[in-house]
Design a protein around this motif. Structure first.
Motif, mmCIF file in Angstrom:
data_model
loop_
_atom_site.group_PDB
_atom_site.id
_atom_site.type_symbol
_atom_site.label_atom_id
_atom_site.label_comp_id
_atom_site.label_asym_id
_atom_site.label_seq_id
_atom_site.Cartn_x
_atom_site.Cartn_y
_atom_site.Cartn_z
ATOM 1 N N ASP A 62 12.942 -4.571 39.735
ATOM 2 C CA ASP A 62 12.193 -4.274 40.949
ATOM 3 C C ASP A 62 11.496 -5.466 41.600
ATOM 4 O OD1 ASP A 62 12.928 -1.668 40.423
ATOM 5 O OD2 ASP A 62 11.043 -1.162 39.427
ATOM 6 N N VAL A 63 11.543 -6.631 40.983
ATOM 7 C CA VAL A 63 10.867 -7.809 41.531
ATOM 8 C C VAL A 63 11.797 -9.004 41.423
ATOM 9 C CG1 VAL A 63 8.792 -9.252 41.491
ATOM 10 C CG2 VAL A 63 8.660 -6.870 40.702
ATOM 11 N N ARG A 64 11.811 -9.824 42.477
ATOM 12 C CA ARG A 64 12.558 -11.070 42.444
ATOM 13 C C ARG A 64 11.678 -12.207 42.963
ATOM 14 N NH1 ARG A 64 14.902 -8.790 39.443
ATOM 15 N NH2 ARG A 64 17.132 -8.376 39.191
ATOM 16 N N ILE A 65 11.800 -13.363 42.298
ATOM 17 C CA ILE A 65 11.094 -14.554 42.736
ATOM 18 C C ILE A 65 12.107 -15.675 42.958
ATOM 19 C CG2 ILE A 65 8.862 -13.997 41.692
ATOM 20 C CD1 ILE A 65 9.611 -15.670 39.274
ATOM 21 N N ALA A 66 11.822 -16.531 43.956
ATOM 22 C CA ALA A 66 12.690 -17.674 44.268
ATOM 23 C C ALA A 66 12.012 -18.941 43.767
ATOM 24 C CB ALA A 66 12.935 -17.763 45.770
ATOM 25 N N GLU A 67 12.712 -19.659 42.922
ATOM 26 C CA GLU A 67 12.157 -20.844 42.273
ATOM 27 C C GLU A 67 12.839 -22.096 42.818
ATOM 28 O OE1 GLU A 67 10.703 -21.237 37.799
ATOM 29 O OE2 GLU A 67 12.872 -21.228 37.959
ATOM 30 N N GLY A 68 12.019 -23.070 43.255
ATOM 31 C CA GLY A 68 12.557 -24.326 43.739
ATOM 32 C C GLY A 68 13.023 -25.210 42.594
ATOM 33 N N ALA A 69 13.686 -26.324 42.948
ATOM 34 C CA ALA A 69 14.245 -27.223 41.931
ATOM 35 C C ALA A 69 13.166 -27.793 41.025
ATOM 36 C CB ALA A 69 15.017 -28.350 42.607
ATOM 37 N N ASP A 70 11.923 -27.931 41.533
ATOM 38 C CA ASP A 70 10.838 -28.487 40.730
ATOM 39 C C ASP A 70 10.050 -27.412 39.983
ATOM 40 O OD1 ASP A 70 9.510 -27.261 42.793
ATOM 41 O OD2 ASP A 70 8.328 -29.012 43.397
ATOM 42 N N GLY A 71 10.518 -26.149 40.045
ATOM 43 C CA GLY A 71 9.843 -25.060 39.345
ATOM 44 C C GLY A 71 8.794 -24.334 40.164
#
Length: 328
Positions: A62-71
């Motif tokens: 039910d939840v999604r997070i978008a993580e950049g290359a640096d975390g």
């Protein structure tokens, strides 16, 4: 893990399900988004952790997070689904995006809609299916983006505040009604009153019992500032309070929030809501708070908006719910 199609990962960001341990990073993301959007609302890490452990939320699905290359977390989308037999299905999602990464909103919205449609498809019925999303009224970009995905403005909501250094005049109640402090034993009766009281409110669905109980473990909940109006063994009306110190500096006020207020339909127009509000405000002031605050549907069918204005509340912020109907 989720069987729903995932948001598309790019060189900018990789989407994944979060863990409770991600709460501090989600908190930082929400704060950055709110600051850039000019929102005064803020949550603490503990409050986000509490939301992540809500019984009706499964972090894997039910939840999604978008993580950049640096975390660094760049975006988060939270999806909820509720169904009430014989009434309707409602999906709801909340989206936060770090400044400079608005392009991530499109895959997040698309994922939230796929999530909702997959939930809807699991039920073989003809009930109405709707998806709702929230936006601050000032966030024209977010509203336009949702509209581009087929969402339409459906309802306006208003945050109101009232200074506590102004006179607070108690309101009397019928003889058979007694106003008492909140206590855990009132939870079942208050849940029943809540479900009955909000049955005629736009978009409202009764909370599951586990979610209702979970709210009382929130770090923001203040039982000492919460009240019930009791007639015999019946909860005719109730007021649940919360305090959010993490947001005081941004809002410029030390507020006690009237987070939920409900009155059984048979007890409406007898002054119970006004009596509970005035008693709560007196308690807020004694607790060192300087404002009372609440949120209300601008088209509330009970006439609540006018009641709050007569008690000295005035509008400070406005938000909007957008809705998309999914054909059965």
């Amino acid at each position: 893990m989720s069987t729903f199609a995932e948001p598309e990962s790019t060189t900018e960001a990789t989407w994944r399900a979060p863990a409770v341990a991600d709460a501090p990073q989600i908190h930082a993301l929400h704060d950055a988004w709110a600051e850039a959007a000019g929102l005064s609302w803020r949550e603490s890490v503990d409050e986000i952790t509490h939301e992540m452990t809500q019984p009706s939320i499964d972090l894997d699905t039910d939840v999604r997070i978008a993580e950049g290359a640096d975390g660094t977390l760049l975006a988060a989308v939270w999806a909820h689904h509720r169904v009430v037999e014989g009434f309707k299905h409602r999906a709801y999602f909340f989206l936060a995006c770090r400044p400079g990464h608005a392009a991530l909103e499109d895959p997040a919205i698309e994922w939230a809609e796929r999530h909702a449609r997959a939930r809807f498809a699991a039920f073989d019925d003809r009930m109405r299916r709707v998806i709702r999303a929230w936006s601050d009224i000032r966030d024209a970009g977010r509203i336009e983006r949702l509209q581009a995905h087929g969402f339409e403005i459906a309802r306006y909501f208003v945050d109101m505040t009232r200074p506590l250094d102004e006179p607070i005049r108690p309101v009397s109640t019928p003889e058979e009604v007694e106003i008492l402090p909140w206590a855990p034993e009132w939870s079942p009766a208050t849940w029943e009153t809540h479900c009955e009281a909000f049955a005629d409110h736009w978009g409202s669905l009764p909370p599951a019992w586990d979610d209702w109980q979970h709210r009382f473990s929130s770090p923001a909940f203040r039982p000492d500032l919460s009240l019930v109006a009791v007639a015999g063994s019946e909860v005719a009306s109730y007021l649940l309070s919360a305090v959010f110190p993490h947001g005081w500096a941004h809002r410029g006020r030390k507020e006690g929030w009237i987070e939920t207020l409900g009155t059984q339909r048979a007890w409406r127009r007898k002054g119970l809501a006004s009596a509970l509000i005035t008693e709560a405000m007196l308690r807020y002031r004694s607790a060192g708070l300087d404002h009372a605050a609440l949120g209300v549907d601008a088209a509330n069918p009970t006439g609540a908006f006018g009641v709050y204005e007569r008690l000295g509340f005035s509008e400070v912020e406005r938000s909007v719910d957008l809705m998309k109907e999914i054909p059965v």
